[in-house]
Design a protein around this motif. Structure first.
Motif, PDB file in Angstrom:
ATOM      1  N   PRO A  28       0.811  -1.223   0.000  1.00 43.91           N
ATOM      2  CA  PRO A  28       0.000   0.000   0.000  1.00 43.91           C
ATOM      3  C   PRO A  28       0.843   1.271   0.000  1.00 43.91           C
ATOM      4  N   GLU A  29       0.390   2.247  -0.761  1.00 41.58           N
ATOM      5  CA  GLU A  29       1.091   3.520  -0.876  1.00 41.58           C
ATOM      6  C   GLU A  29       1.208   4.190   0.494  1.00 41.58           C
ATOM      7  N   GLY A  30       2.394   4.723   0.738  1.00 40.60           N
ATOM      8  CA  GLY A  30       2.634   5.442   1.983  1.00 40.60           C
ATOM      9  C   GLY A  30       3.073   4.574   3.140  1.00 40.60           C
ATOM     10  N   THR A  31       3.089   3.254   2.962  1.00 37.33           N
ATOM     11  CA  THR A  31       3.464   2.352   4.055  1.00 37.33           C
ATOM     12  C   THR A  31       4.916   2.583   4.463  1.00 37.33           C
ATOM     13  N   LYS A  32       5.160   2.642   5.754  1.00 39.60           N
ATOM     14  CA  LYS A  32       6.512   2.791   6.299  1.00 39.60           C
ATOM     15  C   LYS A  32       6.792   1.633   7.258  1.00 39.60           C
TER      16      LYS A  32
END
Length: 447
Positions: free
Chosen positions: A224-228
């Motif tokens: 998923p986009e933005g996952t850190k």
């Protein structure tokens, strides 16, 4: 793909140094051969200079034995107390066929119990044992009639297994990562190399590379986009990964892509020998349900998610429709199906469905032991008759409904089939009307 499976052995000093328990055969042996097994983990030699795999000498006697006879002797297990068999105790050899140097060994379905490093060790012991004979150069291992991917079903040679640990002399570590193919059906492999600074740092490196995305134009990142990455810790084989809330908040909209996102992480990390399974956290808390997948429990490697590199004509790309967890709907599970000579595609797909092994929350709603008595196709209509075992699912109406829908949806996923007529010999389902052909309904299947 098979290089991926076998290269992991040396990383934990499970080295195929093939150090013998007895270095030379006895003088009175008429036909000495080395039978390869594993050292007992409790033995002082395990994990030392001699590694995990050793041999003992066996005398095959004066007669020329068939491969099947040799294998059956081999599966009786080691005589030395320093060795232990890597195979399940109930494992048998159902058949062995030698053609042009390739020995195809059909094992009983107990072979399916083996996973990860243990499965690779079992395969290596068989290959090392049987390729001693001059007319055998490679093995292909299968298990029952189940279509399989990975180590079972591939053509294996001695060169496919690492025979030494070069970590002491090499300053480079190679890791294998998995990203989605462009179709969003399977995971495909990419490799990365970095300076080796200890195995404890590799899980974090793998996860950061996954978040950075693939290098190939033929792959895409499904995380998923933005996952850190907030943290990662491995203890007793369980790798706990703590992602930021974006992993849950921005998860893929479909189960198929959610599945690839999860198993891109799981399959990449379980390349490491110290990792058996992966536990997911978001901001330190369990994410719970991830579409149909239950992330409150650790997940194990999912071989079915990997696209095979074998010859395409040997496989068909199909989809099984199965229950997952507590969800009332079926989910799509893509499968690179190994074809069986002489059988129709419908027969092979149905056999794969009947013999599907539950794992990671995916269930098989069809009663174990169900047999197909008749399978015919008339234009777009496929007729299938099961034996009375199929009717055992009647005890649970929800299971019966899922079993019927699973068969219908899976067969209708094949080109040209739009209806399935199910019948049961000497049995019936009272909760479901099987008098008319079935066509899959979108309401049956999770998007």
């Amino acid at each position: 793909m098979k290089k991926r499976l076998f290269a992991l052995i040396c990383a934990v000093v499970l080295l195929f140094t093939a150090c013998a328990v007895v270095k030379e055969p006895q003088e009175n042996m008429e036909q000495p051969v080395r039978f390869y097994y594993c050292f007992d983990r409790n033995d002082e030699t395990y994990g030392g200079e001699t590694g995990a795999m050793g041999w003992e000498w066996r005398d095959l006697g004066p007669d020329r034995l068939t491969a099947l006879e040799i294998l059956r002797q081999y599966l009786q297990g080691p005589k030395s107390q320093k060795l232990t068999t890597p195979h399940p105790p109930e494992l048998t050899v159902e058949g062995a066929l030698l053609e042009d140097g390739l020995l195809t060994v059909n094992l009983s379905e107990e072979a399916l119990e083996l996973t990860g490093v243990q499965r690779t060790l079992a395969a290596a012991c068989l290959v090392y044992t049987m390729t001693q004979f001059s007319d055998i150069t490679a093995l292909r291992l299968t298990a029952g009639e189940t279509p399989l991917t990975g180590v079972w079903g591939e053509t294996l040679e001695l060169s496919d297994f690492l025979t030494a640990d070069d970590t002491a002399t090499s300053d480079q570590a190679t890791v294998r990562l998995y990203f989605s193919d462009l179709q969003g059906r399977y995971l495909q492999e990419e490799t990365r190399s970095r300076s080796s600074s200890g195995e404890e740092e590799l899980p974090e490196y793998i996860l950061q590379q996954l978040l950075a995305g693939p290098e190939s134009e033929n792959a895409r990142n499904v995380l998923p986009e933005g996952t850190k990455l907030l943290g990662v810790q491995t203890e007793e084989g369980v790798c706990t990964v703590n992602f930021s809330v974006e992993f849950l908040r921005n998860r893929p909209k479909t189960h198929r892509l959610s599945r690839l996102a999860v198993f891109a992480v799981v399959n990449s990390l379980t390349e490491l020998p110290q990792v058996e399974c992966v536990r997911f956290l978001c901001e330190g808390e369990s994410p719970g349900q991830y579409k149909a997948l239950d992330l409150s429990q650790p997940l194990y490697r999912e071989e079915l998610a990997l696209r095979t590199e074998s010859r395409e004509e040997d496989y068909s790309d199909v989809t099984l429709y199965l229950p997952c967890g507590q969800q009332p709907l079926l989910v799509a599970v893509p499968l690179m199906l190994r074809r069986t000579g002489g059988n129709s595609l419908e027969a092979d797909v149905l056999q794969a469905l009947l013999t599907f092994e539950p794992a990671n929350g995916y269930e098989n709603p069809i009663p174990e032991g169900t047999r197909v008595l008749e399978l015919t196709r008339e234009g777009s209509l496929c007729r299938v008759c099961f034996d009375s075992t199929f009717a055992e699912c009647e005890e649970d109406p929800a299971q019966a409904r899922q079993a019927v829908r699973s068969v219908a949806a899976t067969l209708c996923g094949l080109d040209g089939i739009s209806q399935v007529q199910i019948s049961i010999r000497d049995g019936k389902l009272t909760t479901i009307n099987l008098s008319q052909p079935l066509s899959p309904d979108k309401a049956w299947i999770m998007e």
